[in-house]
Design a protein around this motif. Sequence first.
Motif, PDB file in Angstrom:
ATOM      1  N   SER A 244      32.235 -42.189  12.303  1.00 14.81           N
ATOM      2  CA  SER A 244      33.468 -41.804  11.617  1.00 14.81           C
ATOM      3  C   SER A 244      33.613 -42.534  10.293  1.00 14.81           C
ATOM      4  N   LEU A 245      33.230 -43.805  10.273  1.00 17.10           N
ATOM      5  CA  LEU A 245      33.282 -44.552   9.022  1.00 17.10           C
ATOM      6  C   LEU A 245      32.357 -43.931   7.987  1.00 17.10           C
ATOM      7  N   GLY A 246      31.150 -43.563   8.431  1.00 12.92           N
ATOM      8  CA  GLY A 246      30.222 -42.917   7.507  1.00 12.92           C
ATOM      9  C   GLY A 246      30.778 -41.627   6.946  1.00 12.92           C
ATOM     10  N   GLN A 247      31.388 -40.815   7.787  1.00 12.17           N
ATOM     11  CA  GLN A 247      31.965 -39.557   7.323  1.00 12.17           C
ATOM     12  C   GLN A 247      33.114 -39.804   6.355  1.00 12.17           C
ATOM     13  N   ALA A 248      33.949 -40.789   6.651  1.00 11.91           N
ATOM     14  CA  ALA A 248      35.073 -41.097   5.770  1.00 11.91           C
ATOM     15  C   ALA A 248      34.579 -41.576   4.404  1.00 11.91           C
ATOM     16  N   LEU A 249      33.561 -42.421   4.409  1.00 17.49           N
ATOM     17  CA  LEU A 249      33.009 -42.920   3.148  1.00 17.49           C
ATOM     18  C   LEU A 249      32.418 -41.786   2.317  1.00 17.49           C
ATOM     19  N   LEU A 250      31.717 -40.876   2.966  1.00 19.92           N
ATOM     20  CA  LEU A 250      31.166 -39.728   2.243  1.00 19.92           C
ATOM     21  C   LEU A 250      32.274 -38.883   1.632  1.00 19.92           C
ATOM     22  N   ARG A 251      33.373 -38.699   2.381  1.00 15.99           N
ATOM     23  CA  ARG A 251      34.470 -37.851   1.907  1.00 15.99           C
ATOM     24  C   ARG A 251      35.182 -38.448   0.691  1.00 15.99           C
ATOM     25  N   VAL A 252      35.152 -39.757   0.558  1.00 17.38           N
ATOM     26  CA  VAL A 252      35.817 -40.378  -0.595  1.00 17.38           C
ATOM     27  C   VAL A 252      34.820 -40.717  -1.705  1.00 17.38           C
ATOM     28  N   GLY A 253      33.585 -40.212  -1.572  1.00 20.16           N
ATOM     29  CA  GLY A 253      32.617 -40.343  -2.650  1.00 20.16           C
ATOM     30  C   GLY A 253      31.765 -41.598  -2.619  1.00 20.16           C
ATOM     31  N   ARG A 254      31.823 -42.370  -1.547  1.00 23.85           N
ATOM     32  CA  ARG A 254      31.021 -43.590  -1.458  1.00 23.85           C
ATOM     33  C   ARG A 254      29.768 -43.285  -0.639  1.00 23.85           C
ATOM     34  N   ARG A 255      28.861 -42.555  -1.283  1.00 23.61           N
ATOM     35  CA  ARG A 255      27.742 -41.940  -0.586  1.00 23.61           C
ATOM     36  C   ARG A 255      26.763 -42.964   0.001  1.00 23.61           C
ATOM     37  N   GLU A 256      26.390 -43.951  -0.772  1.00 20.17           N
ATOM     38  CA  GLU A 256      25.396 -44.911  -0.293  1.00 20.17           C
ATOM     39  C   GLU A 256      25.898 -45.655   0.940  1.00 20.17           C
TER      40      GLU A 256
END
Length: 402
Positions: A244-256
């Motif tokens: 879930s953390l990974g998905q949230a980070l991707l959604r806010v543009g923090r891809r790496e």
Amino acid sequence: MNYQHTIFYVLLSGVMLMGGACSSRQTERRLVDPRVRALLLQAEQALQRYDFAQALALADSAARYDPDEPAIYFLQGRLYAEMAQFDRAEAAYQEVLQRDPNFRGIWHNLANLKARQHRFREAIALYQKELQRYPGAPTWQAMARAYRELGVVDSAAYAYRQALQLDSTYVPAYIGMTQLLDDEGRFAEALTYAQRAQALDPDNPETNYLLGELLMKNGRFAEALPYLQRVVAAWPWHASAHYSLGQALLRVGRREEGEAALQRYEQLRELNAQVQMMEEAVRTTPDNPYAFAALGAALRRSGRYEEALQAYTIALFLSPDNPEILNNLAALYFVQGDTLAAMQTYRRALQADSTFIDAWLNLGVLHALRGERAAAAHAWRQVLRYDPQHEAARRYLARLQQ
């Protein structure tokens, strides 16, 4: 919901505890011998340390002073339940019922035994008996979990609401209601309960996880991030939190960062699957010490050290001074950085079996790390004494001489 995990997440989770070693109705009927009360308090402290053998010995000592005191058998039931020894736990609880059928918590704990064996309908009937005598939020909440396992959603919701009506601050009922509504896809309603649970218990990784998950499902990804970050900091082994953390980070543009969290999720998913498999083995073969030892090893590999310690302790209760289990326990102490406890445990394994090569080898490694070259050499020579072709011992000795 996995009832077995309550053994290894939090000590005595889901178990009705006794305050003062007697029920309110029992207090009117008889006084507890002060010596019994003192021994039960010591047994409680031993239980908190996972020293099951000591706790049971103290309970046995208490029974010599007053064999009719139901609190003694209640404690024994809790001890056996903690070790997943369900038949023994039930026998102890039956001793309580023979002495005092109105003993507070007895029907609740009997119900927990049934629930942990997936006998949910029997559990519900027993929870109802407890509620007839002592209505309380914990029993309503536990009964709601059983209804949820059976898929009886309306009854589960009613029971959770009854729990909250009795105690509007009871966090487990808010957690349960959140999960129930989440299962139904009612994310907006579930979010309200998750927010309340987290506000009441902000340091609890479970409340933070639920709130983070519900914020995600309601499209509020940036708001979810701090809650999910708290979870992975407290429970680094929690695979779903990393996902879930990974998905949230991707959604806010923090891809790496998001991809790193998802990669960690993939690593943890396999480890967690192993833990679940070992938990099922414990549930179905509760008298097998090697099942608990295997669970301890899986938990250790996942970084769930407190739960691993409990699993190993149960394994040793079932097979005292087993050198293989002691060797694994020593490895747990080592990865936690407690080299002194690790060395003491390796020595304990060698007292049980002086020819146990793995303990000699690992003891030598610990001595070498502490700069104790002579002791390390002695340990590795012991390995070669029993296995002259042991490659690792030969290699370590050669490095030591260099």
